[in-house]
Scaffold this active site. Structure first.
Site, PDB file in Angstrom:
ATOM      1  N   ARG A   1     -11.655  -8.554   9.727  1.00 50.94           N
ATOM      2  CA  ARG A   1     -10.987  -9.795   9.328  1.00 50.94           C
ATOM      3  C   ARG A   1     -10.512 -10.593  10.543  1.00 50.94           C
ATOM      4  NH1 ARG A   1      -7.581  -6.887   4.412  1.00 50.94           N
ATOM      5  NH2 ARG A   1      -9.136  -7.285   2.767  1.00 50.94           N
TER       6      ARG A   1
ATOM      7  N   ASP B   1      -9.447  -4.481   8.726  1.00 56.95           N
ATOM      8  CA  ASP B   1      -8.511  -5.401   9.375  1.00 56.95           C
ATOM      9  C   ASP B   1      -9.123  -5.964  10.656  1.00 56.95           C
ATOM     10  OD1 ASP B   1      -6.038  -4.371   7.668  1.00 56.95           O
ATOM     11  OD2 ASP B   1      -7.063  -2.631   8.494  1.00 56.95           O
TER      12      ASP B   1
ATOM     13  N   ARG C   1       0.830  -1.204   0.000  1.00 60.78           N
ATOM     14  CA  ARG C   1       0.000   0.000   0.000  1.00 60.78           C
ATOM     15  C   ARG C   1       0.869   1.260   0.000  1.00 60.78           C
ATOM     16  NH1 ARG C   1      -2.292  -3.615   3.641  1.00 60.78           N
ATOM     17  NH2 ARG C   1      -4.377  -4.369   3.127  1.00 60.78           N
TER      18      ARG C   1
ATOM     19  N   HIS D   1      -3.122   0.847   8.315  1.00 64.03           N
ATOM     20  CA  HIS D   1      -3.864  -0.156   7.542  1.00 64.03           C
ATOM     21  C   HIS D   1      -2.848  -0.715   6.548  1.00 64.03           C
ATOM     22  CE1 HIS D   1      -6.666  -2.252   5.050  1.00 64.03           C
ATOM     23  NE2 HIS D   1      -6.523  -1.425   4.031  1.00 64.03           N
TER      24      HIS D   1
END
Length: 322
Positions: free
Chosen positions: A153, A150, A90, A177
């Site tokens: 998850r 996250d 990212r 993140h």
């Protein structure tokens, strides 16, 4: 418009944006949804598709638009930006997407927009920081999806491991993140019982919990390698944050919030629980961290701050840093 009429503008109608628009239709949120995309034809196609779904959910005005429509919006959700490619982190996206943020935010502010920004483009912590600096908006009115995905998850994996409903797992993934995020196990609970205590009862070791944390950290790469992009999960997180804003819920959600002293960190966006309502972020809930978690927070924040400063300097946004 009536007093209760709510308007949301989506900027960026790619995989995440269109999934978010669909989630908004399914939940019946907002009476007006405008979609802005560089490819106006795509936005128009999505409008034609989405409006058919309103027959079975709730009436809603859905249309393709430009930045000028932001002037009276309650919320602008930014999903635009270059997508993460297989093998790409990212943080490697930062340069190209910082330029895109500048091109998006300036005309939105110029339209007279006074609402709340909700950012989902990656690297989300750094881009949200840039949106706040470029817009000049109060930090409370610039939020990101942060570590909401996250955290979701992690709740799914832990629920499967402990044999409970994911909604009954109370835990936060925090900081970036991305690759330096961490699970705040020391403050987690299941059914009111500290998670670490329950793990001992179930003979689940800290090593196993740290492996679960690592698997969650890398789940995006697993999805991208298989189907090219992640969108259902994050779109639903965005919908949930949107609901908290539009319904003035005072909901505690793990979002990307501006921290300036909390956790010993200053002037950066990162994932933390916060109270979200119609004014944006009402307050940050500063989670008590153990020694491992505090070190992880400091390391993550340092990485984010350096990447944000270097990236904004490189693309000519250095004047917004002060």
């Amino acid at each position: 418009m009536t007093k209760n009429h709510q308007k949301v503008v989506l900027v960026g109608d790619g995989a995440v944006g269109s999934a978010y628009a669909y989630a908004m239709i399914q939940q019946g949120l907002a009476e007006e949804l405008a979609i802005v995309d560089l490819t106006k034809k795509r936005a128009e196609g999505d409008v034609l598709d989405l409006e058919d779904a309103t027959v079975f959910t709730a009436p809603k005005k859905v249309y393709a638009a430009d930045y000028e429509t932001c002037k009276d919006a309650d919320l602008v959700v930014i999903c635009a930006g270059a997508a993460q490619k297989p093998g790409e982190t990212r943080l490697e996206l930062v340069g190209k997407n910082l330029k895109i943020m500048r091109e998006i935010v300036q005309p939105i502010v110029a339209s007279g927009f006074k609402g709340i920004f909700l950012v989902a483009a990656n690297p989300v912590d750094i881009l949200t920081y840039a949106v706040q600096k470029i817009s000049g908006f109060p930090s409370s009115k610039v939020i990101s999806s942060g570590t909401s995905l996250d955290s979701a998850r992690l709740r799914v994996v832990l629920a499967n491991r402990f044999g409970v409903d994911p909604r009954d797992v109370d835990i936060n993934v925090m900081a970036e993140h991305g690759d330096s995020e961490f699970a705040a196990y020391s403050s987690a609970s299941i059914g009111g019982l500290p998670l670490l205590e329950l793990a001992k009862q179930e003979h689940i070791s800290m090593d196993e919990l740290l492996q679960i944390e690592d698997n969650v950290r890398n789940k995006a790469y697993e999805i991208i390698n298989r189907k090219g992009a992640t969108y259902y999960g994050v779109a639903t997180c965005l919908m949930r944050i949107t609901k908290a804003i539009l319904r003035d819920e005072d909901a505690v959600l793990p979002v990307g919030a501006y921290v300036n002293g909390e956790y010993g960190v200053k002037d950066i966006y990162l994932g933390t629980p916060a109270v979200v309502n119609a004014n944006g972020i009402a307050k940050i809930i500063e989670v008590q961290l153990d020694e491992r978690e505090q070190a992880a927070m400091a390391k993550s924040a340092k990485t984010l701050k350096k990447t944000a400063t270097d990236g904004m300097t490189k693309v000519g946004l250095v004047n917004y840093l002060w």
